[in-house]
Structures are given as C-alpha cells and as structure tokens.
Scaffold this active site. Structure first.
Site, PDB file in Angstrom:
ATOM      1  N   ARG A 211       0.848  -1.206   0.000  1.00  0.00           N
ATOM      2  CA  ARG A 211       0.000   0.000   0.000  1.00  0.00           C
ATOM      3  C   ARG A 211       0.877   1.247   0.000  1.00  0.00           C
ATOM      4  NH1 ARG A 211      -3.318  -3.209   4.075  1.00  0.00           N
ATOM      5  NH2 ARG A 211      -4.913  -4.134   2.738  1.00  0.00           N
ATOM      6  N   PHE A 227     -11.501  -3.700  -6.780  1.00  0.00           N
ATOM      7  CA  PHE A 227     -11.526  -4.644  -5.648  1.00  0.00           C
ATOM      8  C   PHE A 227     -10.971  -3.891  -4.431  1.00  0.00           C
ATOM      9  CE2 PHE A 227     -10.548  -6.978  -9.585  1.00  0.00           C
ATOM     10  CZ  PHE A 227     -11.611  -7.867  -9.662  1.00  0.00           C
ATOM     11  N   ASP A 298      -6.606  -5.407  -7.176  1.00  0.00           N
ATOM     12  CA  ASP A 298      -6.281  -6.303  -6.051  1.00  0.00           C
ATOM     13  C   ASP A 298      -7.417  -7.310  -5.860  1.00  0.00           C
ATOM     14  OD1 ASP A 298      -5.012  -7.406  -3.850  1.00  0.00           O
ATOM     15  OD2 ASP A 298      -5.829  -5.931  -2.456  1.00  0.00           O
ATOM     16  N   CYS A 338      -3.261 -13.007  -5.555  1.00  0.00           N
ATOM     17  CA  CYS A 338      -2.995 -13.708  -4.287  1.00  0.00           C
ATOM     18  C   CYS A 338      -3.273 -15.200  -4.433  1.00  0.00           C
ATOM     19  CB  CYS A 338      -3.804 -13.086  -3.154  1.00  0.00           C
ATOM     20  SG  CYS A 338      -5.574 -13.191  -3.403  1.00  0.00           S
TER      21      CYS A 338
HETATM   22  N1  SAH Z   1      -7.647  -4.043  -1.914  1.00  0.00           N
HETATM   23  C1  SAH Z   1      -8.247  -4.455  -0.675  1.00  0.00           C
HETATM   24  C2  SAH Z   1      -8.498  -5.943  -0.558  1.00  0.00           C
HETATM   25  C3  SAH Z   1      -9.294  -6.542  -1.675  1.00  0.00           C
HETATM   26  S1  SAH Z   1     -10.023  -8.049  -1.257  1.00  0.00           S
HETATM   27  C4  SAH Z   1      -7.396  -3.962   0.473  1.00  0.00           C
HETATM   28  O1  SAH Z   1      -6.277  -3.493   0.264  1.00  0.00           O
HETATM   29  O2  SAH Z   1      -7.851  -4.057   1.621  1.00  0.00           O
HETATM   30  C5  SAH Z   1     -10.986  -8.384  -2.634  1.00  0.00           C
HETATM   31  C6  SAH Z   1     -12.248  -7.567  -2.746  1.00  0.00           C
HETATM   32  O3  SAH Z   1     -12.824  -7.891  -4.009  1.00  0.00           O
HETATM   33  C7  SAH Z   1     -13.332  -7.821  -1.715  1.00  0.00           C
HETATM   34  O4  SAH Z   1     -13.655  -6.614  -1.104  1.00  0.00           O
HETATM   35  C8  SAH Z   1     -14.546  -8.327  -2.520  1.00  0.00           C
HETATM   36  O5  SAH Z   1     -15.768  -7.791  -2.070  1.00  0.00           O
HETATM   37  C9  SAH Z   1     -14.248  -7.821  -3.895  1.00  0.00           C
HETATM   38  N2  SAH Z   1     -14.769  -8.593  -5.008  1.00  0.00           N
HETATM   39  C10 SAH Z   1     -14.793  -9.925  -5.189  1.00  0.00           C
HETATM   40  N3  SAH Z   1     -15.267 -10.250  -6.410  1.00  0.00           N
HETATM   41  C11 SAH Z   1     -15.544  -9.079  -7.039  1.00  0.00           C
HETATM   42  C12 SAH Z   1     -16.025  -8.742  -8.328  1.00  0.00           C
HETATM   43  N4  SAH Z   1     -16.312  -9.665  -9.227  1.00  0.00           N
HETATM   44  N5  SAH Z   1     -16.168  -7.436  -8.628  1.00  0.00           N
HETATM   45  C13 SAH Z   1     -15.862  -6.473  -7.731  1.00  0.00           C
HETATM   46  N6  SAH Z   1     -15.392  -6.744  -6.506  1.00  0.00           N
HETATM   47  C14 SAH Z   1     -15.236  -8.030  -6.159  1.00  0.00           C
END
Ligand code: SAH
Length: 394
Positions: A211, A227, A298, A338
């Site tokens: 980050r 995401f 992410d 991940c």
């Molecule tokens: N970048 C964040 C962590 C991301 S975790 C951080 O730094 O804290 C992944 C995220 O993707 C979750 O919040 C989940 O709700 C979202 N997600 C999962 N599938 C998705 C999709 N198809 N479209 C949009 N968001 C999605």
C-alpha cells in the site's frame, strides 16, 4: 505413538523438511488415527524422519512440525515456536505507525494450520487443521501470556476447514470481546474494522508494505482502485495527494467502510464508489471514455485448485487488459494476484499478454510480494502466494 510408515522412495521431500505428507506416500499406519493426534513419520526402512499431526479427513494426512526426535508437540515446544514467531516480528511490535500485522504464519513459523493476526489490542486466530485445533488450549494460553492483548478471537469460519472435516468456528477464545468498531493503525493511517463481522479477518494485512509502495505514484493522480474492499490502497493514495479516487467493489458494506476510513483520516478527496462486478464495470468505464493515472487491481483469489488455473488466468488477463486500456500514457498499473497456484512467472506472462492485447507498452518498475510478517520458509516455497507488479504504461 501413532506411526505412518512410508512407501519405498517416498522420503525425499520429508528429508528436505517439506511439511506435507500426502496419503499416497504412506504404506501403512501403525493403528487407528484420531483427529489431530501426534504422529511419527518413518521411512520404509524403519528410520524415524519427522513428527507432526495427523488428519483423519484430508488427503494431506500429516503436517510436520519437527524433524528433531527429542521434540514432543507439548506445551513447552509450542510455546517456544510461538515465542520465536513473536520475536521475528519485533520491529513491527515496536512500530508506532502500525499495529495490525501477522504474528504467526502457519508452516512458515513451524506451526502448521495456525494463523494469528494482531489488530491493535486483539489477536485474531485461525485454526485451519485438525492438528492446530487439537492444540487450541495450549496455543491460546501461550498467546495470552506472550502477547499483551485484551482478547483473543477466533475467525476459523473459512471454507478450507472443510478439507479437514472441520466446520466453521467463530468466537471469543480468551479475554474481552473486540468492539464492533475497532480502530487499527497501518503505515500511520487509521482504519476501522469489524473483527467479528468483516471479510476474512476483517483486514488484509499482507498488503501493508505494498500500500505504501503504490501510494508513491498517487500524487495528483486520478486513481481507480478495483476490488477496493474498505480502501486499504485508496486511503493511502488519497493521503499521498491523489486528485480523485474511484473505488470499485461488489460489496456495498466494503464501500461504506471506504468512506468511513477516508473520514477517519480527515481526507476529503473526491471519491466515486461504484458497487458492482469489476469485470463489467471496467468495460463500462472504458465505454464512458474514463482515463486514469493510477489503477490498482487487487482481486480476491481466483484459483483455489489446479483445475481452476486456466479460468483464473483468463480472469487476470481480462481485468489487466481493461486496466491497460483505461490508463493515460505514462500512467501506472499496480496489479496483484494472491492465488498461490499462479506463480510469479505465470502472473507476469498473463500481464504481458494483457498489455499486448491492449496494444500498450508497459515496463515493470517494481516487483512486489507479501510483507515480511508473512515469511516464506525456504523448505516450504508454497507459502509465497502474493505477487504484484507495478508497471509504467505508455
Ligand atoms: N484491496 C483491498 C483488498 C481486496 S479483497 C485492500 O487493500 O484491503 C478483494 C475484494 O474484491 C473484496 O472486497 C470483494 O468484495 C471484492 N470482489 C470480489 N469479487 C468481485 C467482483 N467480481 N467485482 C468487484 N469486486 C469483487
């Protein structure tokens, strides 16, 4: 003591201290197996090799904890392992900017199936194997003694427990229950979490260092965070002087968290939160002619098993290609995976394919991985799961 006797020539990985024993490698068991009980692994010639815990359910019928015959899996041994893990994070314990990080990372810390994260004055524990569950009481007692916290909360409500024949488990293990709104600090920023109700353990501690790295490119940038969850990357980008933030996530609760976290840090950057499927929204943004200077991708884990790798790589390629299209020349893409089953090499190839299809030149300017509180034991390279590339895009 229970013993698993290996088939001939199946001792190599165990001699190299790899901690997993699959049922196919075992010729016979010395007796009936109970969930999580201690087991000695013996070669086909009868040589003692290692000691671990057995599973009655998983294909991975043993996880190895020690290669020293005089070490029993008793309270003092487990305590020592926990002490060692805590000592390895000393810098983080003393870092006034951060109080959320991983304290114990399973096999990499010699404690298979045990994950412990610190969130301010609470520890969140995941017990993912029968062997870890069998030692719950010892683990909790040692943690309570060695980490000065107010409470220890279990969040073992994760699907992978099913592979071990374990149901989901959640609840207070020791001390005080965490508040609904717990404020943690990371890189000098504050984030509000709900330890009991959030996704996973409520915060993705593995991206802490990344980050910061990504935020370096956020000054005066129009940022698209895809995401975004509750804004781990976006809050730092705003703090670093982003001009605007667009955050995409399928979870409305996560996007509400993003607004809370921006406000918590007194940030007034212009924010557009878009709730929906990232695959669709990225196309939509392109149709609308939107352009960005920094895009963060992410996504959650796309590949959970070998059979999902192809589909996962197509998914990664698609979102990366869309992101390339949406970047202004000279812009920056920070892209992550991940999925442990997708190697860093394969991931780079996927991003390469995406740039090619989008017709953009892209240069890797930084290669990223999980934070040092998620160490990779040299004998267990499978622990490396998070990879990221920061690319300059022309
Ligand atoms: N970048 C964040 C962590 C991301 S975790 C951080 O730094 O804290 C992944 C995220 O993707 C979750 O919040 C989940 O709700 C979202 N997600 C999962 N599938 C998705 C999709 N198809 N479209 C949009 N968001 C999605």
């Amino acid at each position: 003591m229970l013993r698993f006797i290996l088939k001939p020539d199946r001792d190599k990985s165990i001699r190299q201290r790899h901690p997993w024993v699959f049922s196919g490698a075992v010729a016979r068991r010395s007796g009936p197996v109970h969930p999580g009980e201690t087991v000695d692994i013996v070669s086909s010639e009868g040589v003692w090799l290692a000691r671990g815990t057995a599973s009655t359910h998983s294909q991975m019928i043993a996880r190895l904890w020690t290669w020293q015959r005089d070490e029993e899996l008793d309270p003092s041994f487990i305590r020592q392992r926990i002490e060692r893990a805590i000592k390895g994070r000393e810098q983080l314990h003393n870092d006034p900017q951060t109080n959320a990080y991983r304290v114990i990372f399973s096999e990499s810390d010699g404690l298979p199936g045990l994950i412990v994260d610190r969130f301010a004055d609470w520890l969140v524990v995941q017990l993912l194997t029968q062997g870890a569950v069998a030692h719950t009481a010892i683990i909790v007692e040692a943690l309570a003694e060695l980490m000065p916290v107010r409470g220890i909360y279990e969040r073992s409500d994760v699907e992978i427990r099913a592979r071990e024949g374990l149901g989901e488990a959640e609840g207070l293990l020791w001390g005080e229950a965490p508040p609904d709104q717990l404020t943690i600090r990371e890189n000098g920023y504050e984030f509000v979490l709900d330890l009991a109700g959030g996704q996973k353990t409520g915060w993705y501690v593995d991206q802490r260092v990344n980050r910061m790295r990504v935020a370096q490119y956020a000054k005066n940038a129009d940022v698209l965070g895809v995401f975004s969850y509750t804004g781990g990357f976006e809050v730092l980008a705003a703090g670093a002087g982003a001009t605007s933030i667009t955050a995409v996530d399928s979870s409305a609760a996560a996007l509400r968290g993003l607004h809370t976290n921006l406000a918590q840090n007194g940030l007034h950057t212009s924010v557009t939160a878009v709730e929906g499927d990232a695959f669709k929204i990225l196309r939509q943004l392109r149709e609308e002619g939107k352009q960005y200077d920094l895009i963060v991708l992410d996504p959650p884990k796309f590949a959970h098993s070998q059979s999902q790798i192809d589909r996962a790589t197509r998914g990664y390629k698609d979102i990366n290609m869309q992101a390339f299209h949406l970047l202004r020349p000279g812009g920056v893409l920070a892209t992550f995976s991940c999925s442990g089953l997708i190697s860093a090499d394969l991931f780079q190839k996927v991003v390469f394919g995406a740039a090619l299809d989008a017709g953009r030149d892209a240069q890797i300017i930084e290669t990223l991985t999980q934070g040092g509180d998620h160490p990779v034991l040299l004998t267990f390279p499978e622990a490396a799961y998070l990879k990221g590339l920061i690319c300059r895009v022309w």
